[in-house]
Scaffold this active site. Structure first.
Site, mmCIF file in Angstrom:
data_model
loop_
_atom_site.group_PDB
_atom_site.id
_atom_site.type_symbol
_atom_site.label_atom_id
_atom_site.label_comp_id
_atom_site.label_asym_id
_atom_site.label_seq_id
_atom_site.Cartn_x
_atom_site.Cartn_y
_atom_site.Cartn_z
ATOM 1 N N LYS A 20 0.845 -1.210 0.000
ATOM 2 C CA LYS A 20 0.000 0.000 0.000
ATOM 3 C C LYS A 20 0.875 1.252 0.000
ATOM 4 O O LYS A 20 2.083 1.158 0.254
ATOM 5 C CB LYS A 20 -0.906 -0.027 1.230
ATOM 6 C CG LYS A 20 -0.157 -0.048 2.557
ATOM 7 C CD LYS A 20 -1.062 -0.466 3.700
ATOM 8 C CE LYS A 20 -0.293 -0.471 5.022
ATOM 9 N NZ LYS A 20 -1.089 -1.057 6.120
ATOM 10 N N ARG A 28 -11.036 0.139 14.274
ATOM 11 C CA ARG A 28 -10.766 1.010 13.132
ATOM 12 C C ARG A 28 -11.543 0.455 11.949
ATOM 13 O O ARG A 28 -12.419 1.103 11.399
ATOM 14 C CB ARG A 28 -9.254 1.002 12.876
ATOM 15 C CG ARG A 28 -8.776 1.982 11.853
ATOM 16 C CD ARG A 28 -7.282 1.918 11.663
ATOM 17 N NE ARG A 28 -6.846 0.652 11.058
ATOM 18 C CZ ARG A 28 -5.624 0.425 10.605
ATOM 19 N NH1 ARG A 28 -4.692 1.364 10.685
ATOM 20 N NH2 ARG A 28 -5.301 -0.720 10.061
ATOM 21 N N TYR A 50 16.989 29.925 8.395
ATOM 22 C CA TYR A 50 15.776 30.535 8.929
ATOM 23 C C TYR A 50 15.801 30.587 10.450
ATOM 24 O O TYR A 50 16.283 29.653 11.103
ATOM 25 C CB TYR A 50 14.538 29.739 8.510
ATOM 26 C CG TYR A 50 14.150 29.951 7.072
ATOM 27 C CD1 TYR A 50 13.789 31.228 6.617
ATOM 28 C CD2 TYR A 50 14.142 28.898 6.177
ATOM 29 C CE1 TYR A 50 13.425 31.425 5.291
ATOM 30 C CE2 TYR A 50 13.773 29.076 4.861
ATOM 31 C CZ TYR A 50 13.423 30.347 4.414
ATOM 32 O OH TYR A 50 13.058 30.537 3.110
ATOM 33 N N MET A 71 12.592 24.145 2.872
ATOM 34 C CA MET A 71 11.781 23.356 1.941
ATOM 35 C C MET A 71 12.657 22.560 0.967
ATOM 36 O O MET A 71 12.396 21.385 0.691
ATOM 37 C CB MET A 71 10.851 24.286 1.157
ATOM 38 C CG MET A 71 9.876 23.537 0.273
ATOM 39 S SD MET A 71 8.838 24.651 -0.681
ATOM 40 C CE MET A 71 7.841 25.401 0.600
HETATM 41 C C1 PLP Z 1 -0.309 -1.987 6.792
HETATM 42 C C2 PLP Z 1 -0.870 -3.281 7.199
HETATM 43 C C3 PLP Z 1 -0.058 -4.415 7.326
HETATM 44 C C4 PLP Z 1 1.450 -4.347 7.251
HETATM 45 O O1 PLP Z 1 1.930 -3.850 8.484
HETATM 46 P P1 PLP Z 1 3.487 -3.687 8.791
HETATM 47 O O2 PLP Z 1 3.509 -3.230 10.208
HETATM 48 O O3 PLP Z 1 3.981 -2.643 7.860
HETATM 49 O O4 PLP Z 1 4.112 -4.995 8.581
HETATM 50 C C5 PLP Z 1 -0.665 -5.635 7.578
HETATM 51 N N1 PLP Z 1 -2.004 -5.718 7.717
HETATM 52 C C6 PLP Z 1 -2.824 -4.647 7.629
HETATM 53 C C7 PLP Z 1 -4.288 -4.816 7.820
HETATM 54 C C8 PLP Z 1 -2.289 -3.391 7.383
HETATM 55 O O5 PLP Z 1 -3.093 -2.330 7.315
#
Ligand code: PLP
Length: 370
Positions: A38, A136, A258, A309
């Site tokens: 992802k 969640r 800055y 930046m």
């Molecule tokens: C992002 C995610 C993972 C991977 O988690 P890591 O801590 O990066 O290994 C696995 N399962 C779900 C449901 C996730 O959202």
């Protein structure tokens, strides 16, 4: 070759990614090892990650959104792709078109998917997500028990995976992980028999108890530390470099950048480097005690002053003058200071450093095949 006008370079080592995958797969034993890619493969490039992992036999991928699934589908036609964010209203046809599987996390989503399958007269595959404490996504315990009696729904689609997600597996002593696993066992026992999945990276490292039939590593694939206080044995995958734009000597007592926040205690050789917070080098790395530094060979050049930046300034006092020249690359994330070291200095986690990288830097992939 790096273009001379490239102000930064992000080198992504797909060989290291694959070696991390194989190491996790050995740990996972008989469980299938999927790849979580992802957020554009945690910033390194989802399609490159998917293609590289496929070479080592990875065939199941998890993304967050349908758009991400579409990109992965285009480059790995045979992959099984799960979409973690679930099924948003009106998107069932999109899933079918991409041939992606939603991770169904609520009764409305399940009803929606079942309805679509009935209308299409096809038992499309999906995962069922049970909530064991994240609050969640996922079915509540009550909803899971209720679903177990709903043959009409469960028969209309293919529940190809039953999963839950661990909240605290990164903390070795947290008893919540074990409690979540017990709850997962109890709740899934009422559902149709299907492959089960609970472990993220931290869950894989924690114990075989959490491996079930399929494991879902993300951060460990990309070389990040999954467990707090344990040695990270994964190989680093990313290296970020910026170029020296200017060299100057700042007089004793003069300020830098800055807020006039950096001050030269004595006459100080300074390099201005072409990476800033817009490149994912967090602004919180500026200031005094973040430990942030650039490396020139093995020589350490601490940041001095704030992160701008597009630029940072580094103190070259400890670097032999012959080693620095205008236009040279300096290392900001890499073998000397990894993703988690930089994250600690910035007050965040490796996940955020990785996913913030590289909108403007030139990308180089090592070990890319075909
Ligand atoms: C992002 C995610 C993972 C991977 O988690 P890591 O801590 O990066 O290994 C696995 N399962 C779900 C449901 C996730 O959202």
């Amino acid at each position: 070759m790096t273009r001379p006008e490239a102000t930064g370079r992000l080198t992504i080592d797909l060989t290291a990614l694959r070696s991390n995958y194989r190491r996790l797969a050995v740990m996972a034993g008989n469980a299938e090892t999927a790849g979580v890619i992802k957020a554009d493969g945690y910033g390194i490039g989802a399609t490159e990650a998917a293609q590289a992992l496929s070479l080592d036999g990875c065939r199941t991928f998890f993304v967050a959104t349908p758009d991400e699934a579409r990109d992965v589908r285009a480059c790995v036609p045979e992959a099984v792709i799960y979409v973690l964010d679930g099924l948003l209203p009106g998107t069932a046809p999109v899933f079918a078109e991409i041939d992606a599987r939603p991770v169904l996390g609520s009764m409305p989503e399940i009803e929606n998917w079942a309805g679509w399958c009935k209308a299409e007269n096809t038992r499309f595959a999906a995962a069922i997500h049970i909530d064991t404490g994240m609050n969640r996504l996922g079915l509540s315990p009550g909803e899971t028990i209720a679903l177990a009696t709903r043959d009409d729904l469960l028969r209309s689609f293919d529940p190809a995976l039953v999963m839950s997600h661990l909240a605290c597996a990164d903390e070795p002593d947290n008893p919540m992980t074990q409690r979540q696993a017990e709850m997962f066992d109890e709740l899934r026992s009422g559902l149709p028999v299907a492959p089960a999945s609970l472990a993220n990276s931290a869950g894989i490292l924690a114990s075989p108890r959490y491996h079930y039939d399929l494991v879902r590593p993300g951060i460990a694939l990309y070389g990040g530390a999954a467990r707090v206080g344990e040695t990270n044995t994964m190989d680093g995958v990313v290296r970020l470099e910026g170029r020296i734009a200017q060299l100057r000597t700042v007089k004793a007592g003069a300020t830098i950048g800055y807020g006039a926040a950096g001050r030269a205690a004595r006459d100080t050789p300074i390099a201005t480097v072409t990476i800033g917070y817009a490149d994912g080098f967090f602004r919180t790395l500026g200031g005094c005690d973040t430990g942030a530094a650039a490396y020139i060979g093995d020589y350490r050049a601490p940041l001095i002053g704030r992160v701008s930046m597009d630029l940072i300034t580094i103190d070259l006092s400890a670097v032999p003058p012959g080693l620095v020249e205008r236009g040279a690359m300096v290392e900001l994330i890499g073998p000397h200071a990894g993703v988690d070291d930089v994250a600690a200095g910035a007050g965040t986690i490796g996940y955020e450093v990785l996913t913030s990288l590289g909108r403007r830097v030139e990308r180089h992939y090592l070990g890319r095949e075909a």
